[in-house]
Write a protein that holds these residues in place. Sequence first.
Motif, PDB file in Angstrom:
ATOM      1  N   VAL A 235       0.846  -1.198   0.000  1.00  0.00           N
ATOM      2  CA  VAL A 235       0.000   0.000   0.000  1.00  0.00           C
ATOM      3  C   VAL A 235       0.876   1.240   0.000  1.00  0.00           C
ATOM      4  CG1 VAL A 235      -1.618   1.339   1.421  1.00  0.00           C
ATOM      5  CG2 VAL A 235      -2.013  -1.101   1.048  1.00  0.00           C
ATOM      6  N   LYS A 236       1.921   1.231   0.818  1.00  0.00           N
ATOM      7  CA  LYS A 236       2.830   2.380   0.880  1.00  0.00           C
ATOM      8  C   LYS A 236       3.475   2.630  -0.491  1.00  0.00           C
ATOM      9  CE  LYS A 236       5.825   2.705   4.258  1.00  0.00           C
ATOM     10  NZ  LYS A 236       6.752   2.411   5.379  1.00  0.00           N
TER      11      LYS A 236
ATOM     12  N   LYS B 262       1.669   6.509  -6.609  1.00  0.00           N
ATOM     13  CA  LYS B 262       0.573   7.371  -7.077  1.00  0.00           C
ATOM     14  C   LYS B 262       0.874   8.829  -6.762  1.00  0.00           C
ATOM     15  CE  LYS B 262      -2.280   4.333  -8.720  1.00  0.00           C
ATOM     16  NZ  LYS B 262      -2.656   4.288 -10.093  1.00  0.00           N
ATOM     17  N   ALA B 263       1.440   9.087  -5.597  1.00  0.00           N
ATOM     18  CA  ALA B 263       1.793  10.459  -5.227  1.00  0.00           C
ATOM     19  C   ALA B 263       2.860  10.996  -6.166  1.00  0.00           C
ATOM     20  CB  ALA B 263       2.269  10.496  -3.781  1.00  0.00           C
ATOM     21  N   GLU B 264       3.827  10.156  -6.484  1.00  0.00           N
ATOM     22  CA  GLU B 264       4.875  10.574  -7.415  1.00  0.00           C
ATOM     23  C   GLU B 264       4.290  10.848  -8.796  1.00  0.00           C
ATOM     24  OE1 GLU B 264       8.516  11.788  -8.327  1.00  0.00           O
ATOM     25  OE2 GLU B 264       8.003  11.078  -6.321  1.00  0.00           O
TER      26      GLU B 264
ATOM     27  N   GLU C 154       4.241  14.374 -10.702  1.00  0.00           N
ATOM     28  CA  GLU C 154       4.741  14.495 -12.080  1.00  0.00           C
ATOM     29  C   GLU C 154       3.674  15.117 -12.981  1.00  0.00           C
ATOM     30  OE1 GLU C 154       7.721  13.480 -13.620  1.00  0.00           O
ATOM     31  OE2 GLU C 154       8.535  13.130 -11.630  1.00  0.00           O
ATOM     32  N   SER C 155       2.459  14.621 -12.759  1.00  0.00           N
ATOM     33  CA  SER C 155       1.353  15.136 -13.585  1.00  0.00           C
ATOM     34  C   SER C 155       1.132  16.611 -13.331  1.00  0.00           C
ATOM     35  CB  SER C 155       0.089  14.337 -13.271  1.00  0.00           C
ATOM     36  OG  SER C 155      -0.993  14.821 -14.002  1.00  0.00           O
ATOM     37  N   VAL C 156       1.178  17.027 -12.084  1.00  0.00           N
ATOM     38  CA  VAL C 156       0.993  18.426 -11.739  1.00  0.00           C
ATOM     39  C   VAL C 156       2.144  19.238 -12.318  1.00  0.00           C
ATOM     40  CG1 VAL C 156       0.982  20.068  -9.810  1.00  0.00           C
ATOM     41  CG2 VAL C 156      -0.397  17.991  -9.695  1.00  0.00           C
ATOM     42  N   LYS C 157       3.345  18.726 -12.236  1.00  0.00           N
ATOM     43  CA  LYS C 157       4.508  19.420 -12.751  1.00  0.00           C
ATOM     44  C   LYS C 157       4.407  19.572 -14.269  1.00  0.00           C
ATOM     45  CE  LYS C 157       9.262  19.197 -11.430  1.00  0.00           C
ATOM     46  NZ  LYS C 157      10.357  18.376 -11.084  1.00  0.00           N
ATOM     47  N   ASP C 158       3.971  18.495 -14.924  1.00  0.00           N
ATOM     48  CA  ASP C 158       3.796  18.562 -16.379  1.00  0.00           C
ATOM     49  C   ASP C 158       2.730  19.581 -16.755  1.00  0.00           C
ATOM     50  OD1 ASP C 158       5.755  16.674 -16.867  1.00  0.00           O
ATOM     51  OD2 ASP C 158       4.339  15.006 -17.029  1.00  0.00           O
TER      52      ASP C 158
END
Length: 139
Positions: A116-117, A123-125, A129-133
């Motif tokens: 889970v971790k 998923k957080a990464e 990445e998605s937000v950064k893109d």
Amino acid sequence: MASLALTASLPKIGQSGSLFVRNNRWNSRAFLHCTPTYSQASGEEKGSDATDKAADAAKQGAEAAKQTGQDVKDKAASAADDMTQKTKEVAGKVSETVQDMTEKAKQTVQGAWGSVKETVAGKAEDAKESVKDNMDSKN
């Protein structure tokens, strides 16, 4: 002479009810007739003997019953000890099984938590990445 032999044998007769000595003039032999009587003392002795025999038989019966009771008690105690020992063995096996199951459950939960971790971190990464893109493409 006959009278001497007769008097010598009288004490050997013991208790008798009546004693008749008949001597015939023409015959030199003496005739002795005695009727035994049954005294109370001999009846009491016989009763006492019977009572003693009955008491001995009762003692033997009581001892036999006591021995049988002791044998049953010993067998019951032995059976109880056997059951106690078997119960302890089974309890030990159950305890070992529970400990094994607990350890396996702990390992399973730790493995699942690690997964889970990793998933959440992944998923957080990905989200980062998605937000950064997205930020780069708007700029």
